[in-house]
Write a protein that holds these residues in place. Structure first.
Motif, PDB file in Angstrom:
ATOM      1  N   PRO A  81       0.810  -1.217   0.000  1.00 37.52           N
ATOM      2  CA  PRO A  81       0.000   0.000   0.000  1.00 37.52           C
ATOM      3  C   PRO A  81       0.847   1.272   0.000  1.00 37.52           C
ATOM      4  N   SER A  83       0.241   5.165   0.611  1.00 33.77           N
ATOM      5  CA  SER A  83      -0.780   6.075   1.131  1.00 33.77           C
ATOM      6  C   SER A  83      -0.096   7.216   1.875  1.00 33.77           C
ATOM      7  N   SER A 236      -0.403  -0.712  -4.481  1.00 34.07           N
ATOM      8  CA  SER A 236      -1.789  -0.310  -4.301  1.00 34.07           C
ATOM      9  C   SER A 236      -1.817   1.124  -3.761  1.00 34.07           C
ATOM     10  N   SER A 238      -3.569   4.431  -2.439  1.00 38.34           N
ATOM     11  CA  SER A 238      -4.787   4.898  -1.775  1.00 38.34           C
ATOM     12  C   SER A 238      -4.833   6.416  -1.770  1.00 38.34           C
ATOM     13  N   GLU A 240      -7.180   7.944   0.128  1.00 41.96           N
ATOM     14  CA  GLU A 240      -7.873   8.293   1.359  1.00 41.96           C
ATOM     15  C   GLU A 240      -6.927   8.900   2.368  1.00 41.96           C
ATOM     16  N   GLN A 242      -5.346   9.578   5.981  1.00 44.73           N
ATOM     17  CA  GLN A 242      -5.169   8.694   7.129  1.00 44.73           C
ATOM     18  C   GLN A 242      -4.788   9.510   8.354  1.00 44.73           C
TER      19      GLN A 242
END
Length: 242
Positions: A81, A83, A236, A238, A240, A242
């Motif tokens: 991930p 992010s 991956s 993201s 969003e 956090q």
């Protein structure tokens, strides 16, 4: 096959087998067809085909069993991930049993133009460079080159060597949290150093993530280029918070 293209035939075949396995059009039942069938399919002799298969076995795509044949390695790719808070250990915690990062080399050097821009420093400013290797379940998954402001983080290599963690290394300088400012992803063939450390064969593909991490005040604290083994890891991203 494209002959006289500058890319060895066995490498072209290896890439086509990899793509076919990934698409499910080859080895869908877990096993590759016999060598004779594959040789005829690609229009090459068995020696060339065996070189391609040997490369994919080394890269973990295939598994050869004496007297039984060649099988598709069933291990799924790790999903790494990317992010606002990107961390190697926590990012793969739910997918692996063991994770570790190893310091391969380090130096204090003058910042190149791109490193200086990434860290918000003047070109030629002193920076600490780390060369690291990350493994998951005893398999190499990435190799990274990271740079840090040598004036703000003197002796950072020692802090990393002691903790084996970028995050814990930052904590020894009073940085309890940091964020990913930017990530640029591309792909290329692995160079000689990455081939050796990541245990790949010539022509293997790596995903390259060039990233800048910043502290809670928005000041750059790390500029890094990480090379992930494309057959073992997918990235991956993201969006969003956090």
């Amino acid at each position: 096959m494209t002959r006289k293209s500058g890319v060895a035939l066995w490498r072209q075949i290896a890439d086509q087998i990899r793509q076919a396995v990934s698409a499910g059009t080859l080895g869908a039942d877990g096993r590759l067809p016999p060598e004779m069938v594959l040789s005829e399919r690609f229009g090459v002799n068995r020696h060339t085909l065996r070189s391609a298969i040997a490369a994919l076995v080394q890269e973990g795509v295939l598994r050869a069993e004496q007297g039984r044949g060649t099988f598709v390695e069933s291990r799924q790719k790790l999903s790494y991930p990317i992010s606002a808070r990107t961390r190697f250990s926590t990012g793969l915690r739910s997918q692996t049993r063991d994770r570790r990062s190893i310091l391969l080399a380090h130096a204090v050097e003058q910042a190149s133009q791109r490193v200086a821009e990434g860290l918000g420093l003047a070109e030629g400013a002193p920076v600490v460079r780390l060369e690291t290797l990350s493994e998951a379940d005893e398999r190499p998954v990435s190799r990274a080159t990271s740079w840090f402001d040598a004036e703000r983080f003197p002796g950072y290599a020692e802090a990393y060597a002691e903790t084996g963690s970028i995050t814990l290394g930052f904590q020894s300088y009073g940085i309890e949290d940091y964020f990913r400012k930017s990530t640029l992803v591309s792909a290329r063939h692995a160079d000689a150093a990455d081939l050796a450390d990541l245990k790949l064969s010539a022509g293997a593909i790596v995903l390259v993530a060039v990233a800048v991490n910043v502290d809670t005040q928005g000041l750059p604290i790390q500029y890094a280029e990480t090379r992930f083994v494309a057959d073992r890891v997918e990235l991956s991203v993201s969006t969003e918070a956090q």
